[in-house]
Motif scaffolding. Structure first.
Motif, PDB file in Angstrom:
ATOM      1  N   ALA A 274       3.475   4.973  -9.166  1.00  0.00           N
ATOM      2  CA  ALA A 274       3.553   3.747  -8.507  1.00  0.00           C
ATOM      3  C   ALA A 274       4.410   2.721  -8.579  1.00  0.00           C
ATOM      4  O   ALA A 274       4.925   2.224  -7.766  1.00  0.00           O
ATOM      5  CB  ALA A 274       2.249   3.213  -9.264  1.00  0.00           C
ATOM      6  N   VAL A 285       0.854  -0.796  -1.935  1.00  0.00           N
ATOM      7  CA  VAL A 285      -0.101  -0.101  -3.265  1.00  0.00           C
ATOM      8  C   VAL A 285      -1.106  -0.955  -3.443  1.00  0.00           C
ATOM      9  O   VAL A 285      -1.077  -2.180  -4.107  1.00  0.00           O
ATOM     10  CB  VAL A 285       0.786   0.240  -4.521  1.00  0.00           C
ATOM     11  CG1 VAL A 285      -0.351   0.658  -5.480  1.00  0.00           C
ATOM     12  CG2 VAL A 285       1.807   1.051  -4.199  1.00  0.00           C
ATOM     13  N   VAL A 289      -3.292   0.531 -10.345  1.00  0.00           N
ATOM     14  CA  VAL A 289      -3.282   1.834 -10.830  1.00  0.00           C
ATOM     15  C   VAL A 289      -3.539   1.583 -12.149  1.00  0.00           C
ATOM     16  O   VAL A 289      -2.853   1.360 -13.247  1.00  0.00           O
ATOM     17  CB  VAL A 289      -1.847   2.398 -10.658  1.00  0.00           C
ATOM     18  CG1 VAL A 289      -1.615   3.737 -11.236  1.00  0.00           C
ATOM     19  CG2 VAL A 289      -1.423   2.224  -8.913  1.00  0.00           C
ATOM     20  N   VAL A 294      -3.010   6.892  -7.545  1.00  0.00           N
ATOM     21  CA  VAL A 294      -2.383   5.823  -6.890  1.00  0.00           C
ATOM     22  C   VAL A 294      -2.678   5.964  -5.430  1.00  0.00           C
ATOM     23  O   VAL A 294      -2.807   7.044  -4.637  1.00  0.00           O
ATOM     24  CB  VAL A 294      -0.818   6.353  -7.123  1.00  0.00           C
ATOM     25  CG1 VAL A 294       0.188   5.170  -6.164  1.00  0.00           C
ATOM     26  CG2 VAL A 294      -0.179   6.525  -8.425  1.00  0.00           C
TER      27      VAL A 294
END
Length: 351
Positions: A274, A285, A289, A294
């Motif tokens: 990540a 993203v 996470v 991810v």
């Protein structure tokens, strides 16, 4: 004969990983001579003590072949034919079991949309109604996953709140723990903190994703919550004749810290991935996470090119969201090579 390149790694699923060497050794160690079949062997007997050490004195484990069976057997043992299971809309039992709860188990699923894959007491109440109404499948079980299908992690407090609320409503709680080890490692808590101590009644405990060759387990934490598991496991074709080889794997995983080492490593590789891609232009993203998953949003053409180089799945075709999973055997070099490939396909020059 080796038919694949053992150097190649993907990010599609932690199921893609091979078997941990300590697990393979445990299988080899259990291989000599004869042992009683169908679970009456010394390895399966010893396994009960190991599960009790992790989950409490009332815990009992039934090894099975796979996670679908662990979930369906658990839920079937917790419900009568007219009863139903409340779960998130994204739950594995709803989206990825091929209809097995309904087809094989005859279980009605009452789904709830969630923003992060996690239920709350308030969300449970969206389906916890109609008690006594003969026209509605009667809610009986709340099923949650930890980690969730969206990679998020329930804390002990969150699970305890769900369990307390469910029990007040006369409902039982099942936990799909195919990645429970990753959740416990992420929070640095014992396995029982997320299960027994929080009030969970029945657990599907995962082994395959954390280094086993094959094998999961139905773990009943509250004996009053599930009946007939012995018989349901047999009728669902999950009673292994050579069960010692499943039990020996779990003993190797759980008797020491192998489960924790593997889970911590997979989670660390998820965080590394990540961080490596988060700031690349063209990558988003969108989810936290918290363990070894991810989620990212990429341009469709970039995804298509990347998938020719590395295996991974598209999570949402409409939004372009993909899922990348790290496993116990994912290395830093694997992560760095993949992140470099992402940058290359995006046309980003290395700094």
């Amino acid at each position: 004969m080796i038919r694949h390149d053992p150097r190649l790694k993907g990010f599609a699923s932690d199921n893609y990983a091979g078997v941990h060497p300590e697990i393979l050794q445990a299988i080899a160690d259990a291989n000599g001579g004869h042992q009683i079949s169908y679970g009456d062997d010394v390895y399966t007997e010893a396994l009960q003590d190991i599960f009790r050490r992790h989950f409490g004195d009332r815990a009992r484990a039934w090894p099975v072949f796979n996670g679908t069976a662990a979930n369906v057997i658990s839920l079937r043992a917790m419900t009568a034919q007219w009863e139903a299971v409340i779960c998130p809309e994204t739950a594995h039992i709803n989206t990825d079991e091929g209809g097995a709860p309904e087809v094989a188990g005859g279980i009605k699923l009452l789904t709830v949309p969630t923003p992060d894959g996690k239920l709350t007491p308030e969300l449970v109440d969206r389906q916890a109604w109609g008690f006594g109404d003969v026209h509605r499948a009667q809610p009986k079980v709340v099923s949650i996953s930890n980690t969730t299908e969206l990679g998020t992690v329930y804390t002990p407090g969150e699970i305890a709140a769900i369990c307390a609320h469910a029990h007040e409503r006369g409902l039982l709680v099942h936990l799909d723990g195919s990645r429970l080890t990753n959740a416990a490692a992420a929070l640095d808590v014992p396995l029982r903190a997320l299960t027994t101590d929080a009030g969970v009644d029945v657990l599907s405990f995962g082994g395959t994703k954390i280094g086993l060759l094959y094998g999961e387990a139905v773990v009943v934490l509250n004996p009053e919550a599930a009946t007939g598991v012995d018989y349901i496991r047999k009728t669902f074709m999950q009673l292994s004749s050579k069960m010692r080889f499943v039990s020996a794997q779990f003993e190797a995983l759980l008797s020491g810290d192998l489960w924790l080492r593997n889970a911590r490593h997979a989670n660390a590789m998820g965080r590394r991935l990540a961080e490596a891609v988060r700031d690349l232009p063209g990558v988003e993203v969108p989810r936290p996470v918290e363990a070894n998953a991810v989620f990212a949003v990429l341009p469709a053409d970039v995804t298509q090119r990347l998938q020719k180089r590395f295996r991974f799945y598209t999570w949402n075709e409409a939004t372009g969201e993909v899922r990348w999973m790290c496993a116990w055997d994912t290395t830093e070099a694997d992560v760095d090579a993949f992140a470099a490939a992402v940058a290359e396909e995006l046309g980003v020059q290395p700094s």
